[in-house]
Write a protein that holds these residues in place. Structure first.
Motif, PDB file in Angstrom:
ATOM      1  N   PHE A   1       0.888  -1.163   0.000  1.00 15.90           N
ATOM      2  CA  PHE A   1       0.000   0.000   0.000  1.00 15.90           C
ATOM      3  C   PHE A   1       0.923   1.208   0.000  1.00 15.90           C
ATOM      4  N   ASP A   2       0.782   2.093  -0.977  1.00 20.11           N
ATOM      5  CA  ASP A   2       1.677   3.249  -1.008  1.00 20.11           C
ATOM      6  C   ASP A   2       0.909   4.514  -1.332  1.00 20.11           C
ATOM      7  N   GLY A   3       1.629   5.608  -1.334  1.00 21.44           N
ATOM      8  CA  GLY A   3       1.021   6.891  -1.623  1.00 21.44           C
ATOM      9  C   GLY A   3       0.449   7.583  -0.410  1.00 21.44           C
ATOM     10  N   PHE A   4       0.784   7.101   0.794  1.00 26.20           N
ATOM     11  CA  PHE A   4       0.294   7.783   1.991  1.00 26.20           C
ATOM     12  C   PHE A   4       0.965   9.142   2.103  1.00 26.20           C
ATOM     13  N   ASP A   5       0.177  10.175   2.294  1.00 29.99           N
ATOM     14  CA  ASP A   5       0.758  11.503   2.459  1.00 29.99           C
ATOM     15  C   ASP A   5       0.800  11.904   3.934  1.00 29.99           C
ATOM     16  N   THR A   6       0.491  10.941   4.811  1.00 33.77           N
ATOM     17  CA  THR A   6       0.624  11.139   6.249  1.00 33.77           C
ATOM     18  C   THR A   6       1.701  10.179   6.753  1.00 33.77           C
ATOM     19  N   TYR A   7       2.180  10.406   7.950  1.00 34.64           N
ATOM     20  CA  TYR A   7       3.268   9.616   8.516  1.00 34.64           C
ATOM     21  C   TYR A   7       2.687   8.392   9.226  1.00 34.64           C
ATOM     22  N   VAL A   8       2.742   7.227   8.574  1.00 33.65           N
ATOM     23  CA  VAL A   8       2.211   5.982   9.140  1.00 33.65           C
ATOM     24  C   VAL A   8       3.155   5.508  10.240  1.00 33.65           C
ATOM     25  N   VAL A   9       2.614   5.278  11.450  1.00 37.89           N
ATOM     26  CA  VAL A   9       3.445   4.896  12.588  1.00 37.89           C
ATOM     27  C   VAL A   9       3.187   3.493  13.108  1.00 37.89           C
ATOM     28  N   ASP A  10       2.077   2.873  12.714  1.00 34.05           N
ATOM     29  CA  ASP A  10       1.772   1.551  13.256  1.00 34.05           C
ATOM     30  C   ASP A  10       0.821   0.809  12.332  1.00 34.05           C
ATOM     31  N   THR A  11       0.854  -0.522  12.421  1.00 33.40           N
ATOM     32  CA  THR A  11      -0.048  -1.368  11.659  1.00 33.40           C
ATOM     33  C   THR A  11      -0.680  -2.394  12.583  1.00 33.40           C
ATOM     34  N   ALA A  12      -1.831  -2.918  12.190  1.00 28.13           N
ATOM     35  CA  ALA A  12      -2.473  -4.023  12.912  1.00 28.13           C
ATOM     36  C   ALA A  12      -3.201  -4.881  11.892  1.00 28.13           C
ATOM     37  N   LEU A  13      -2.682  -6.093  11.671  1.00 27.53           N
ATOM     38  CA  LEU A  13      -3.370  -7.039  10.796  1.00 27.53           C
ATOM     39  C   LEU A  13      -4.525  -7.664  11.563  1.00 27.53           C
ATOM     40  N   SER A  14      -5.646  -7.884  10.887  1.00 20.44           N
ATOM     41  CA  SER A  14      -6.762  -8.581  11.524  1.00 20.44           C
ATOM     42  C   SER A  14      -6.343 -10.029  11.773  1.00 20.44           C
ATOM     43  N   PRO A  15      -7.008 -10.720  12.693  1.00 19.52           N
ATOM     44  CA  PRO A  15      -6.625 -12.103  12.979  1.00 19.52           C
ATOM     45  C   PRO A  15      -6.596 -13.003  11.740  1.00 19.52           C
ATOM     46  N   ASP A  16      -7.532 -12.778  10.804  1.00 17.19           N
ATOM     47  CA  ASP A  16      -7.563 -13.616   9.596  1.00 17.19           C
ATOM     48  C   ASP A  16      -6.657 -13.081   8.475  1.00 17.19           C
ATOM     49  N   GLY A  17      -6.006 -11.942   8.698  1.00 21.09           N
ATOM     50  CA  GLY A  17      -5.083 -11.386   7.715  1.00 21.09           C
ATOM     51  C   GLY A  17      -5.746 -10.731   6.515  1.00 21.09           C
ATOM     52  N   ARG A  18      -7.050 -10.549   6.568  1.00 24.40           N
ATOM     53  CA  ARG A  18      -7.767  -9.972   5.423  1.00 24.40           C
ATOM     54  C   ARG A  18      -7.873  -8.457   5.468  1.00 24.40           C
TER      55      ARG A  18
END
Length: 170
Positions: free
Chosen positions: A136-153
């Motif tokens: 996923f690219d093109g973020f114009d904000t500063y991404v600081v964290d991620t959280a995958l759902s339990p099923d990875g979807r």
């Protein structure tokens, strides 16, 4: 703490914000780290249990897979690395531009996501191989964290510059 009493570990402001929003308590780790050697310490005794060299410069985040079989580290060297925590052997790595931060696993430990804020990108990869499945690219904000759902979807991302969380289909 999970319902059955197990503690969760998350490092970085994004983890603290999400935890507190969910009503959890947070606390600082007793041992900070800004070098290439990654010590794993017993929280009760403070003794080093294992240590290995992994990143060329600052370590930003660490995260265990749900079953504890993989340790993912993200550093200012732009690398997301997956390790066997029992041996310290590197399993796989993914590189990007600028520092990597905010990695997370799906419930099965098969997928790991991480952000490269300077690049404006988030990648979802196979934890065992480092193969990039989605960027996923093109973020114009500063991404600081991620959280995958339990099923990875689905993937939730926290941005430092805005007051909302984005949820994306993987």
């Amino acid at each position: 703490v999970v319902d059955d009493g197990r503690p969760l570990l998350g490092i970085c402001l994004g983890h603290q914000i999400v935890a507190r929003a969910a009503g959890a308590q947070t606390r600082r780790l007793r041992f900070g780290h800004h070098a290439a050697n990654h010590p794993v310490r017993d929280d009760t005794t403070g003794d080093s249990v294992r240590s290995w060299v992994g990143h060329d410069i600052d370590l930003n985040d660490v995260e265990f897979s749900p079953d504890g079989s993989i340790l993912a580290t993200a550093g200012d060297d732009g690398l997301l690395k997956m390790w066997d925590p029992d041996t310290g052997e590197e399993i796989a790595s993914v590189s990007g531009t600028g520092g990597a931060v905010g990695q997370s696993f799906d419930a099965g430990g098969r997928l790991v996501a991480a952000a490269w804020p300077d690049e404006g990108a988030v990648r979802v990869v196979e934890a065992a191989t480092g193969r990039i499945l989605h960027t996923f690219d093109g973020f114009d904000t500063y991404v600081v964290d991620t959280a995958l759902s339990p099923d990875g979807r689905r993937l939730a991302i926290a941005n430092a510059d805005v007051d909302f969380v984005s949820v994306l289909d993987v």
